[in-house]
Each structure stands twice: as C-alpha cells, then as structure tokens.
Design a protein around this motif. Sequence first.
Motif, PDB file in Angstrom:
ATOM      1  N   ALA A 164       0.832  -1.207   0.000  1.00  0.00           N
ATOM      2  CA  ALA A 164       0.000   0.000   0.000  1.00  0.00           C
ATOM      3  C   ALA A 164       0.866   1.256   0.000  1.00  0.00           C
ATOM      4  N   THR A 165       1.972   1.211   0.731  1.00  0.00           N
ATOM      5  CA  THR A 165       2.878   2.366   0.756  1.00  0.00           C
ATOM      6  C   THR A 165       3.440   2.650  -0.623  1.00  0.00           C
ATOM      7  N   GLN A 166       3.821   1.614  -1.350  1.00  0.00           N
ATOM      8  CA  GLN A 166       4.340   1.799  -2.708  1.00  0.00           C
ATOM      9  C   GLN A 166       3.284   2.370  -3.633  1.00  0.00           C
ATOM     10  N   GLN A 167       2.031   1.956  -3.464  1.00  0.00           N
ATOM     11  CA  GLN A 167       0.945   2.471  -4.311  1.00  0.00           C
ATOM     12  C   GLN A 167       0.595   3.916  -3.962  1.00  0.00           C
ATOM     13  N   LEU A 168       0.610   4.208  -2.680  1.00  0.00           N
ATOM     14  CA  LEU A 168       0.243   5.561  -2.252  1.00  0.00           C
ATOM     15  C   LEU A 168       1.351   6.574  -2.489  1.00  0.00           C
ATOM     16  N   PHE A 169       2.594   6.085  -2.560  1.00  0.00           N
ATOM     17  CA  PHE A 169       3.729   6.959  -2.832  1.00  0.00           C
ATOM     18  C   PHE A 169       4.456   6.463  -4.085  1.00  0.00           C
ATOM     19  N   PRO A 170       3.827   6.621  -5.262  1.00  0.00           N
ATOM     20  CA  PRO A 170       4.462   6.150  -6.506  1.00  0.00           C
ATOM     21  C   PRO A 170       5.662   7.021  -6.859  1.00  0.00           C
ATOM     22  N   ARG A 171       6.459   6.536  -7.755  1.00  0.00           N
ATOM     23  CA  ARG A 171       7.613   7.305  -8.208  1.00  0.00           C
ATOM     24  C   ARG A 171       7.164   8.645  -8.757  1.00  0.00           C
ATOM     25  N   GLY A 172       7.874   9.670  -8.380  1.00  0.00           N
ATOM     26  CA  GLY A 172       7.527  11.016  -8.821  1.00  0.00           C
ATOM     27  C   GLY A 172       6.685  11.772  -7.820  1.00  0.00           C
ATOM     28  N   SER A 173       6.094  11.068  -6.834  1.00  0.00           N
ATOM     29  CA  SER A 173       5.306  11.749  -5.810  1.00  0.00           C
ATOM     30  C   SER A 173       6.233  12.182  -4.680  1.00  0.00           C
ATOM     31  N   THR A 174       5.679  12.899  -3.712  1.00  0.00           N
ATOM     32  CA  THR A 174       6.476  13.332  -2.565  1.00  0.00           C
ATOM     33  C   THR A 174       6.012  12.615  -1.313  1.00  0.00           C
ATOM     34  N   ALA A 175       6.981  12.195  -0.512  1.00  0.00           N
ATOM     35  CA  ALA A 175       6.667  11.588   0.785  1.00  0.00           C
ATOM     36  C   ALA A 175       6.982  12.556   1.911  1.00  0.00           C
ATOM     37  N   ASN A 176       7.195  13.809   1.533  1.00  0.00           N
ATOM     38  CA  ASN A 176       7.574  14.825   2.508  1.00  0.00           C
ATOM     39  C   ASN A 176       6.313  15.426   3.121  1.00  0.00           C
ATOM     40  N   LEU A 177       5.692  14.664   4.014  1.00  0.00           N
ATOM     41  CA  LEU A 177       4.391  15.029   4.564  1.00  0.00           C
ATOM     42  C   LEU A 177       4.453  15.248   6.070  1.00  0.00           C
ATOM     43  N   ILE A 178       3.511  16.050   6.548  1.00  0.00           N
ATOM     44  CA  ILE A 178       3.256  16.178   7.981  1.00  0.00           C
ATOM     45  C   ILE A 178       1.958  15.451   8.271  1.00  0.00           C
ATOM     46  N   ILE A 179       2.028  14.434   9.129  1.00  0.00           N
ATOM     47  CA  ILE A 179       0.847  13.664   9.483  1.00  0.00           C
ATOM     48  C   ILE A 179       0.179  14.303  10.692  1.00  0.00           C
ATOM     49  N   GLU A 180      -1.098  14.567  10.522  1.00  0.00           N
ATOM     50  CA  GLU A 180      -1.889  15.144  11.614  1.00  0.00           C
ATOM     51  C   GLU A 180      -2.871  14.085  12.080  1.00  0.00           C
ATOM     52  N   PRO A 181      -2.538  13.324  13.122  1.00  0.00           N
ATOM     53  CA  PRO A 181      -3.415  12.247  13.579  1.00  0.00           C
ATOM     54  C   PRO A 181      -4.792  12.770  13.952  1.00  0.00           C
ATOM     55  N   GLN A 182      -5.789  11.913  13.769  1.00  0.00           N
ATOM     56  CA  GLN A 182      -7.149  12.294  14.129  1.00  0.00           C
ATOM     57  C   GLN A 182      -7.307  12.296  15.648  1.00  0.00           C
ATOM     58  N   GLY A 183      -8.259  13.101  16.113  1.00  0.00           N
ATOM     59  CA  GLY A 183      -8.527  13.144  17.551  1.00  0.00           C
ATOM     60  C   GLY A 183      -7.786  14.269  18.231  1.00  0.00           C
ATOM     61  N   GLY A 184      -7.681  14.177  19.540  1.00  0.00           N
ATOM     62  CA  GLY A 184      -7.040  15.224  20.314  1.00  0.00           C
ATOM     63  C   GLY A 184      -8.063  16.068  21.041  1.00  0.00           C
ATOM     64  N   GLU A 185      -7.616  16.853  21.997  1.00  0.00           N
ATOM     65  CA  GLU A 185      -8.508  17.701  22.780  1.00  0.00           C
ATOM     66  C   GLU A 185      -8.301  19.164  22.420  1.00  0.00           C
ATOM     67  N   MET A 186      -9.343  19.942  22.581  1.00  0.00           N
ATOM     68  CA  MET A 186      -9.215  21.385  22.402  1.00  0.00           C
ATOM     69  C   MET A 186      -8.801  22.003  23.729  1.00  0.00           C
ATOM     70  N   ARG A 187      -7.848  22.910  23.659  1.00  0.00           N
ATOM     71  CA  ARG A 187      -7.335  23.549  24.862  1.00  0.00           C
ATOM     72  C   ARG A 187      -7.099  25.026  24.593  1.00  0.00           C
ATOM     73  N   TRP A 188      -7.151  25.808  25.671  1.00  0.00           N
ATOM     74  CA  TRP A 188      -6.733  27.197  25.562  1.00  0.00           C
ATOM     75  C   TRP A 188      -5.216  27.226  25.515  1.00  0.00           C
ATOM     76  N   VAL A 189      -4.660  27.853  24.496  1.00  0.00           N
ATOM     77  CA  VAL A 189      -3.221  27.874  24.283  1.00  0.00           C
ATOM     78  C   VAL A 189      -2.742  29.317  24.167  1.00  0.00           C
ATOM     79  N   ALA A 190      -1.647  29.638  24.902  1.00  0.00           N
ATOM     80  CA  ALA A 190      -1.084  30.981  24.851  1.00  0.00           C
ATOM     81  C   ALA A 190      -0.419  31.211  23.498  1.00  0.00           C
ATOM     82  N   ARG A 191      -0.780  32.320  22.835  1.00  0.00           N
ATOM     83  CA  ARG A 191      -0.204  32.651  21.533  1.00  0.00           C
ATOM     84  C   ARG A 191       0.820  33.771  21.611  1.00  0.00           C
ATOM     85  N   GLY A 192       1.090  34.280  22.784  1.00  0.00           N
ATOM     86  CA  GLY A 192       2.019  35.392  22.916  1.00  0.00           C
ATOM     87  C   GLY A 192       1.280  36.710  22.944  1.00  0.00           C
ATOM     88  N   LYS A 193       1.937  37.746  23.456  1.00  0.00           N
ATOM     89  CA  LYS A 193       1.375  39.090  23.536  1.00  0.00           C
ATOM     90  C   LYS A 193       0.058  39.103  24.302  1.00  0.00           C
TER      91      LYS A 193
END
Length: 465
Positions: A79-108
């Motif tokens: 499946a990996t070979q099919q999903l990443f054929p020659r000429g494609s890019t495997a340079n990906l960021i995987i964002e897993p499903q799920g997680g919790e929402m939280r208040w996060v400090a953004r600065g300032k």
Amino acid sequence: MSRGSFVFSSNALRSLQLDEEMLERDKYKHRFASQHLLSYTLKKEALGRTPPKSSSVSKPTVCRDVVIQNALYTGNLEATQQLFPRGSTANLIIEPQGGEMRWVARGKGLWSLAYEQELTTPLHITAGRGFAECLKVLLQRGASVDLSPGGITALHESCAHCEPECTRILLMHGANANAVTEDGLMSLHLCSSPESLECAKHLIQYGAAINGRTLDEEDTPLHVAARNGLVDHVELYLRYGATVDKKNDEGLTPLNAACSQPQEPQDLQRYFNLCKMLMKAGADIHTSDQDKHTPLHMACKNVNAHLVELLLASGAKVNDMDYGGEAPMHNILKVACYKLTHSPERVVRALLNYGSIRVWPGALPMVLRHCSQSPQTIEVLLNAYSHLKVNDTWIESVPPEVMKEHKEFYESVFSLARTPRCLQHLSRCKLRSLLEGRLNKVVPRLELPTFVKNYLLLDYRGYVH
C-alpha cells in the motif's frame, strides 16, 4: 499538555465547534504550506512528473488522509508503494485524528482555542515501528530525513524504540546523528535500554558526539548508560573515548549516577560490574555531588553489598560526612528494613571492618526498633561493642511479631542484661581495636583457622554471647 495551557470544559467545547476549522487553519498557517493532500487518488497525477533532485527538498504538506495513515501505521509495504508512486512526494506532515481542544497561549497576552495534537511524519511512523522496507520507499520518494515537526527527528524515534535497521538506513541517507530534540536530547541519549546497543553502535559509526550533553541535565551518553545499568553501552562508550569523570548539573559523574540508581535484587550484579568497569577506566571514587554524597554513600543507600566492598577495598573513605552530617553507616541503617533481600548485614559488616564509626550506644534501642526485622544486621552491630547496657527499653523496641519470629536470637540479646559478654568476644574486640582500619588486610594473612578469621571479621552466628 503543553506549557501555558489548561483543559477546556466539555460544555464549552460543544459551543465552539463551529470555530474548529478556523482555529486549525490559524494554527498551521505560519508553519506549513497552505496546500493540502485532498485524497490519495491525486497521487496518480504525479506519475508523469520528473522526480525531484536529491539536493532539493519540497516543503512538507499536511496530510489528514486516513488511508495513508493506516498504511504507514500498519507497515503495509504494498500500500505504501501504491500511495507513494515514483515522482510523488513523501515529505508530509501527518496530523493524527482526535485530540482535545485547549486554551493555548499565543504570545502578547493572547489566548485561543485549538486542537493540541502531536505532529509526525511518515518517516517517524515507519522508523519508530521498525518498518524498514517502508522507510526505504519513503526516503526514495524524497522524504526529508531530518524533518522534526514534533520536535524530534525520525532518527530519534528509531533509537528511542530500539530499531537498529531503521537507524542504519536513516544514517546512510544523511540523518544528523547529533540532531537535538526540543527537550535537548541527542539520539545517543535515547539509547537507554539494553536493546538499543546496535543503535548506539550505528550512531557512533556515523559521528555521534560521544560526550554530547543534554540541554537541561547536562548528562553525557555515559551518564545515561550508567544510570540505566547498561554494561555493554558503557564498554562501547569507553572504547570510543567517553570521558569518565564529567559532571552533570547535579554534580554527578557516571559512577555517582550508577551508584545512586535504585536497584532491585536482580540488578545488583549488573551495577557492580558496571561500576567496576568505570573504576578500572579511572573513575574517581571520591567525587561527591552537590550534597556531598560520595559513591559509597549512594551504594550504601541502595544496599549493593558487592559494590560497597569494592569501593572500600579501592580506598573509599568510610567516614566521610555529607552536608547533613551523615556517614555511609547512617545511610544503610535507614534503609535496612526496606532492603532485607539485599543482605544489609553484609554492608554493615563491611563498613565496620573498614573502620566505620559506630552507633552511639544510647541510640541502639532506636536502631533496634528500625532494623529488628534483620537480626543479622543487629548481630553485627552489637558485636562491635565490648559492653552493652541492655534494659527494658530494648525489649520494648522489638515488635511482638518480630520477637516471635526470631525468638532465639532476641532472647540471646536480652540475656545480656543479666550476664556480661564472654571472654571470647572481649578478646575479639581487643584485637579489632588494635587492627582498626587494617582488619581486612591483616586478618586474612594471619595463620589462624578460617572460622577464627571469620569470627574476627564479625561473621554471623545467629546469636550474641
């Protein structure tokens, strides 16, 4: 939970679900390209493209495609070979499903509600799970070998999970052996189990810094290996020039770190062998930490009798005091009742035979109360005195259940209230006094029967007389 964040209530979560997409876009727009992978079928369009040159690395793309994630997490090569054929890019960021929402400090002074998720890449997933063939495919498709969206590289993952083949492949493709995680750790610092030895060998072969320090604790790989009792790792690092007496931020050398580590009965011999190796390599047995704890203090606290005997035979100072005014003898007596399987009596015996200070006689009832479950420890202690003032306080110090279990021994102790010590014991005390500090050197050379030599060195008989 990340720094500067707290869990948001479930009721508020439901009321803010409409803002989810906007918040996610805000989270990633300054870190990644805006392009998204819509579907794994779009990769077929890349078949006719020219493969990118090895010197150019495309920007990573955020991937939420469950089909791709399933193929990576299960190590499905086809499946990996099919999903990443020659000429494609495997340079990906995987964002897993799920997680919790939280208040996060953004600065300032600004806060926003966002999904806090651990980001990863296809390389991280396959390297950490030992999917070597899938890893090769991804690297051939141009995956960036040192990408670290979550603060660690794929090489860190493979070393932390003891995957030597994946470690070797990543290093062969140019992975930085000295890359540092956001917590300040290099890959060698993550080789913290016996199974990681081959990973450590590959790292050293590809230039890993043998004396590299962690950011916070300033540990070297030798500190990590010594603390975890990794004899083979220590041997490897010493062979490649690891400095044996570097101190970390707590003032611990690798020898101190090994001696201070709590040890189960099955670990005692391993830590003894490790410390013996460090001492043979020149480790200073007199180096103390910030609290003036020497290796001997620490070995007594962890009740490693073989190690205590080795340190004493090598010249460790038996009566050195720490900042709390405690000698090694204090350390063993405080833990004897918790370490009965470690033979605490051997440690007490070794300390006394090397000239340790004795317990103030007025404190013996307290010691009796604390160490009564180890009658051999009590026997060794009491046999270091020529005269004892046994009274009712002594009897009250032994719990009834312990008295019942070791009745014969404690009856011999309490009988000293009515009878003096025997002439044989008094002769032993006199000779020990004359040879104080030299007992272990002189007594074995005396032309005496073995049982007499053992008697002079406070061997156990199961009673006092």
